[in-house]
Design a protein around this motif. Structure first.
Motif, PDB file in Angstrom:
ATOM      1  N   LEU A  27      -7.137 -14.073  -6.932  1.00 35.62           N
ATOM      2  CA  LEU A  27      -8.332 -13.685  -7.680  1.00 35.62           C
ATOM      3  C   LEU A  27      -7.977 -13.390  -9.131  1.00 35.62           C
ATOM      4  CD1 LEU A  27     -11.343 -12.853  -7.731  1.00 35.62           C
ATOM      5  CD2 LEU A  27     -10.603 -10.548  -7.062  1.00 35.62           C
ATOM      6  N   ALA A  28      -6.819 -12.762  -9.337  1.00 36.70           N
ATOM      7  CA  ALA A  28      -6.392 -12.373 -10.682  1.00 36.70           C
ATOM      8  C   ALA A  28      -6.204 -13.580 -11.606  1.00 36.70           C
ATOM      9  CB  ALA A  28      -5.104 -11.561 -10.615  1.00 36.70           C
ATOM     10  N   LYS A  29      -5.894 -14.730 -11.034  1.00 38.14           N
ATOM     11  CA  LYS A  29      -5.718 -15.930 -11.856  1.00 38.14           C
ATOM     12  C   LYS A  29      -7.013 -16.299 -12.585  1.00 38.14           C
ATOM     13  CE  LYS A  29      -2.058 -17.929  -8.994  1.00 38.14           C
ATOM     14  NZ  LYS A  29      -1.692 -18.996  -8.033  1.00 38.14           N
ATOM     15  N   THR A  30      -8.142 -15.863 -12.025  1.00 35.52           N
ATOM     16  CA  THR A  30      -9.445 -16.162 -12.620  1.00 35.52           C
ATOM     17  C   THR A  30      -9.995 -15.005 -13.434  1.00 35.52           C
ATOM     18  OG1 THR A  30      -9.919 -17.544 -10.698  1.00 35.52           O
ATOM     19  CG2 THR A  30     -11.768 -17.018 -12.140  1.00 35.52           C
ATOM     20  N   VAL A  31      -9.865 -13.776 -12.897  1.00 37.21           N
ATOM     21  CA  VAL A  31     -10.519 -12.619 -13.531  1.00 37.21           C
ATOM     22  C   VAL A  31      -9.549 -11.705 -14.271  1.00 37.21           C
ATOM     23  CG1 VAL A  31     -12.319 -12.684 -11.773  1.00 37.21           C
ATOM     24  CG2 VAL A  31     -10.385 -11.107 -11.502  1.00 37.21           C
ATOM     25  N   GLY A  32      -8.240 -11.915 -14.099  1.00 35.21           N
ATOM     26  CA  GLY A  32      -7.256 -11.051 -14.738  1.00 35.21           C
ATOM     27  C   GLY A  32      -6.789  -9.944 -13.805  1.00 35.21           C
ATOM     28  N   ASP A  33      -5.608  -9.408 -14.098  1.00 38.40           N
ATOM     29  CA  ASP A  33      -4.986  -8.414 -13.213  1.00 38.40           C
ATOM     30  C   ASP A  33      -5.789  -7.120 -13.109  1.00 38.40           C
ATOM     31  OD1 ASP A  33      -2.894 -10.103 -12.631  1.00 38.40           O
ATOM     32  OD2 ASP A  33      -1.560  -9.271 -14.173  1.00 38.40           O
ATOM     33  N   GLU A  34      -6.334  -6.642 -14.216  1.00 39.44           N
ATOM     34  CA  GLU A  34      -7.022  -5.351 -14.193  1.00 39.44           C
ATOM     35  C   GLU A  34      -8.294  -5.405 -13.353  1.00 39.44           C
ATOM     36  OE1 GLU A  34      -7.611  -3.646 -18.019  1.00 39.44           O
ATOM     37  OE2 GLU A  34      -5.474  -3.609 -18.516  1.00 39.44           O
ATOM     38  N   LYS A  35      -9.072  -6.470 -13.473  1.00 31.67           N
ATOM     39  CA  LYS A  35     -10.298  -6.585 -12.679  1.00 31.67           C
ATOM     40  C   LYS A  35      -9.978  -6.849 -11.214  1.00 31.67           C
ATOM     41  CE  LYS A  35     -13.410  -7.887 -16.418  1.00 31.67           C
ATOM     42  NZ  LYS A  35     -14.295  -8.917 -17.004  1.00 31.67           N
ATOM     43  N   ALA A  36      -8.913  -7.592 -10.964  1.00 29.66           N
ATOM     44  CA  ALA A  36      -8.485  -7.825  -9.584  1.00 29.66           C
ATOM     45  C   ALA A  36      -8.071  -6.506  -8.934  1.00 29.66           C
ATOM     46  CB  ALA A  36      -7.332  -8.818  -9.543  1.00 29.66           C
ATOM     47  N   LEU A  37      -7.412  -5.658  -9.693  1.00 28.55           N
ATOM     48  CA  LEU A  37      -7.004  -4.345  -9.185  1.00 28.55           C
ATOM     49  C   LEU A  37      -8.231  -3.488  -8.885  1.00 28.55           C
ATOM     50  CD1 LEU A  37      -4.547  -2.484  -8.609  1.00 28.55           C
ATOM     51  CD2 LEU A  37      -4.821  -1.604 -10.925  1.00 28.55           C
ATOM     52  N   LYS A  38      -9.233  -3.558  -9.739  1.00 35.60           N
ATOM     53  CA  LYS A  38     -10.474  -2.792  -9.542  1.00 35.60           C
ATOM     54  C   LYS A  38     -11.159  -3.232  -8.249  1.00 35.60           C
ATOM     55  CE  LYS A  38     -12.886  -1.979 -13.252  1.00 35.60           C
ATOM     56  NZ  LYS A  38     -13.858  -2.115 -14.382  1.00 35.60           N
ATOM     57  N   VAL A  39     -11.189  -4.535  -8.018  1.00 32.72           N
ATOM     58  CA  VAL A  39     -11.783  -5.063  -6.789  1.00 32.72           C
ATOM     59  C   VAL A  39     -10.993  -4.585  -5.576  1.00 32.72           C
ATOM     60  CG1 VAL A  39     -12.217  -7.167  -5.447  1.00 32.72           C
ATOM     61  CG2 VAL A  39     -12.838  -7.081  -7.876  1.00 32.72           C
ATOM     62  N   TYR A  40      -9.681  -4.623  -5.665  1.00 31.70           N
ATOM     63  CA  TYR A  40      -8.854  -4.209  -4.531  1.00 31.70           C
ATOM     64  C   TYR A  40      -9.059  -2.735  -4.199  1.00 31.70           C
ATOM     65  CZ  TYR A  40      -4.937  -3.657  -1.371  1.00 31.70           C
ATOM     66  OH  TYR A  40      -4.177  -3.386  -0.258  1.00 31.70           O
ATOM     67  N   LYS A  41      -9.184  -1.899  -5.215  1.00 28.91           N
ATOM     68  CA  LYS A  41      -9.442  -0.472  -4.969  1.00 28.91           C
ATOM     69  C   LYS A  41     -10.760  -0.283  -4.234  1.00 28.91           C
ATOM     70  CE  LYS A  41      -6.833   1.540  -8.839  1.00 28.91           C
ATOM     71  NZ  LYS A  41      -6.946   2.282 -10.128  1.00 28.91           N
ATOM     72  N   ALA A  42     -11.769  -1.073  -4.607  1.00 27.05           N
ATOM     73  CA  ALA A  42     -13.063  -0.992  -3.934  1.00 27.05           C
ATOM     74  C   ALA A  42     -12.950  -1.442  -2.477  1.00 27.05           C
ATOM     75  CB  ALA A  42     -14.089  -1.843  -4.668  1.00 27.05           C
ATOM     76  N   LEU A  43     -12.151  -2.481  -2.221  1.00 26.53           N
ATOM     77  CA  LEU A  43     -11.943  -2.962  -0.859  1.00 26.53           C
ATOM     78  C   LEU A  43     -11.215  -1.929  -0.009  1.00 26.53           C
ATOM     79  CD1 LEU A  43     -10.959  -6.658  -1.665  1.00 26.53           C
ATOM     80  CD2 LEU A  43     -13.036  -5.910  -0.484  1.00 26.53           C
ATOM     81  N   LEU A  44     -10.250  -1.246  -0.605  1.00 22.50           N
ATOM     82  CA  LEU A  44      -9.551  -0.182   0.108  1.00 22.50           C
ATOM     83  C   LEU A  44     -10.513   0.925   0.519  1.00 22.50           C
ATOM     84  CD1 LEU A  44      -6.163   0.355  -1.803  1.00 22.50           C
ATOM     85  CD2 LEU A  44      -6.515  -0.681   0.436  1.00 22.50           C
ATOM     86  N   GLU A  45     -11.407   1.275  -0.385  1.00 19.53           N
ATOM     87  CA  GLU A  45     -12.380   2.330  -0.097  1.00 19.53           C
ATOM     88  C   GLU A  45     -13.286   1.923   1.062  1.00 19.53           C
ATOM     89  OE1 GLU A  45     -15.895   4.855  -2.394  1.00 19.53           O
ATOM     90  OE2 GLU A  45     -14.431   3.707  -3.566  1.00 19.53           O
ATOM     91  N   ILE A  46     -13.717   0.658   1.062  1.00 20.50           N
ATOM     92  CA  ILE A  46     -14.552   0.151   2.159  1.00 20.50           C
ATOM     93  C   ILE A  46     -13.793   0.248   3.480  1.00 20.50           C
ATOM     94  CG2 ILE A  46     -15.587  -1.938   3.143  1.00 20.50           C
ATOM     95  CD1 ILE A  46     -16.242  -2.779   0.224  1.00 20.50           C
ATOM     96  N   THR A  47     -12.536  -0.191   3.468  1.00 21.69           N
ATOM     97  CA  THR A  47     -11.726  -0.186   4.691  1.00 21.69           C
ATOM     98  C   THR A  47     -11.489   1.236   5.177  1.00 21.69           C
ATOM     99  OG1 THR A  47     -10.593  -2.165   3.847  1.00 21.69           O
ATOM    100  CG2 THR A  47      -9.612  -1.071   5.744  1.00 21.69           C
ATOM    101  N   GLU A  48     -11.229   2.154   4.251  1.00 28.16           N
ATOM    102  CA  GLU A  48     -11.008   3.547   4.635  1.00 28.16           C
ATOM    103  C   GLU A  48     -12.258   4.130   5.292  1.00 28.16           C
ATOM    104  OE1 GLU A  48      -9.330   7.729   2.704  1.00 28.16           O
ATOM    105  OE2 GLU A  48      -9.293   5.886   1.528  1.00 28.16           O
ATOM    106  N   ASN A  49     -13.416   3.821   4.734  1.00 28.07           N
ATOM    107  CA  ASN A  49     -14.669   4.319   5.302  1.00 28.07           C
ATOM    108  C   ASN A  49     -14.904   3.772   6.712  1.00 28.07           C
ATOM    109  OD1 ASN A  49     -15.296   5.846   3.036  1.00 28.07           O
ATOM    110  ND2 ASN A  49     -16.492   4.219   2.075  1.00 28.07           N
ATOM    111  N   VAL A  50     -14.590   2.498   6.907  1.00 26.01           N
ATOM    112  CA  VAL A  50     -14.796   1.861   8.210  1.00 26.01           C
ATOM    113  C   VAL A  50     -13.926   2.505   9.285  1.00 26.01           C
ATOM    114  CG1 VAL A  50     -14.399  -0.292   9.499  1.00 26.01           C
ATOM    115  CG2 VAL A  50     -15.592  -0.352   7.310  1.00 26.01           C
ATOM    116  N   THR A  51     -12.733   2.942   8.918  1.00 28.52           N
ATOM    117  CA  THR A  51     -11.781   3.466   9.905  1.00 28.52           C
ATOM    118  C   THR A  51     -11.840   4.984  10.057  1.00 28.52           C
ATOM    119  OG1 THR A  51     -10.048   3.531   8.188  1.00 28.52           O
ATOM    120  CG2 THR A  51     -10.171   1.551   9.548  1.00 28.52           C
ATOM    121  N   GLN A  52     -12.768   5.633   9.386  1.00 27.63           N
ATOM    122  CA  GLN A  52     -12.797   7.094   9.408  1.00 27.63           C
ATOM    123  C   GLN A  52     -13.319   7.702  10.697  1.00 27.63           C
ATOM    124  OE1 GLN A  52     -14.831   8.451   5.880  1.00 27.63           O
ATOM    125  NE2 GLN A  52     -12.912   9.056   4.901  1.00 27.63           N
ATOM    126  N   ASN A  53     -14.285   7.058  11.340  1.00 28.12           N
ATOM    127  CA  ASN A  53     -14.939   7.668  12.498  1.00 28.12           C
ATOM    128  C   ASN A  53     -14.705   6.895  13.796  1.00 28.12           C
ATOM    129  OD1 ASN A  53     -16.237   9.824  10.978  1.00 28.12           O
ATOM    130  ND2 ASN A  53     -17.509   8.213  10.090  1.00 28.12           N
TER     131      ASN A  53
END
Length: 205
Positions: A27-53
Motif C-alpha cells: 500500500l505504501a508504494k502508492t500512498v507513502g509510508d506515513e499514510k500506510a502506517l496510519k491505515v495500519y494503526k486503524a486496522l490494529l484498532e479494529i482487530t483489537e476491538n473484535v477480539t475484546q469480548n
C-alpha cells in the motif's frame, strides 16, 4: 482447593510492530509510508476491538518486540521462525502444548472481520480438524486447527494467488477434515483500501 478452569479455545493474532516503512508496504508504494502506517494503526484498532469480548483466550504474537500499549491485559509473545509458515506452525504447536484444543489464528489487516467470524470458526472446529477464512486474493485471513497438521504451513506459495487452493488440495490428499468461512478482503493495495470508505478517509487527510 479451587482449581482455575482453563479455556480450551484460543485466538492467536499475528501483529507487525508499528514501524514506519515496515507495515503495509504494498500500500505504501502508492500512498507513502506515513499514510500506510496510519491505515495500519486503524486496522490494529479494529482487530483489537473484535477480539475484546470473546469467550476464548487471546494471545498477541508480535513480529519483533512486545508492545505493551496494544491489547492491554492480554497475553503477548514474539513470533518464532524464519518465515511465515514456520512462525504460524510454531504458534500453533506451542499453543497445543499448553493444552488448547481449538485454536484460530488471524492477522491484523481485516476491516470486515467480526467476532461472529471467530465464533463461527470455533464452532466449525468442533467437527473439523481445519477451518479457513478465504481471502479474495487467493490466500486466507484465518486458519483454525483442532488437530496439528504441520504440512499446512510447509512449502507453501505464500503471498501467491493459489495459496489456499494449493493448501486445500493437500488437505484433501491427507484426508484431513476441513471447512471454510465466508470470503473477506484484507488490505494490501490501494484497490483494496478503496472498498472501505472509512479507511480511505485516512489517506485523504
Amino acid at each position: 482447593m479451587a482449581f482455575k478452569f482453563m479455556n480450551k479455545e484460543l485466538v492467536i493474532v499475528f501483529v507487525k510492530n508499528i514501524q514506519l516503512g515496515k507495515v503495509k508496504t504494498r500500500l505504501a508504494k502508492t500512498v507513502g509510508d506515513e499514510k500506510a502506517l496510519k491505515v495500519y494503526k486503524a486496522l490494529l484498532e479494529i482487530t483489537e476491538n473484535v477480539t475484546q469480548n470473546l469467550d476464548s483466550d487471546v494471545c498477541i504474537h508480535f513480529s519483533e518486540s512486545i508492545d505493551e500499549t496494544l491489547w492491554k491485559n492480554t497475553d503477548k509473545t514474539i513470533q518464532q521462525g524464519e518465515n511465515l509458515g514456520d512462525r504460524m506452525k510454531n504458534a500453533f504447536k506451542t499453543s497445543f502444548e499448553k493444552g488448547y484444543e481449538r485454536i484460530v489464528l488471524i492477522g491484523s489487516d481485516l476491516p470486515s472481520l467480526t467476532t461472529k467470524h471467530l465464533n463461527t470458526a470455533f464452532n466449525k472446529l468442533q467437527n473439523h480438524e481445519v477451518v479457513f477464512g478465504p481471502a479474495e486474493d487467493g490466500g486466507y485471513y484465518l486458519v483454525g486447527l483442532s488437530k496439528m497438521h504441520d504440512f499446512i504451513f510447509e512449502n507453501k506459495p505464500w503471498s501467491e494467488t493459489h495459496l489456499l487452493k494449493t493448501t486445500l488440495n493437500e488437505i484433501k490428499s491427507q484426508k484431513a477434515t476441513y471447512d471454510v468461512l465466508e470470503t473477506l478482503n484484507d488490505i494490501d493495495t490501494i484497490e483494496d483500501l478503496k472498498t472501505f470508505p472509512q479507511l480511505t478517509k485516512l489517506i485523504l487527510q
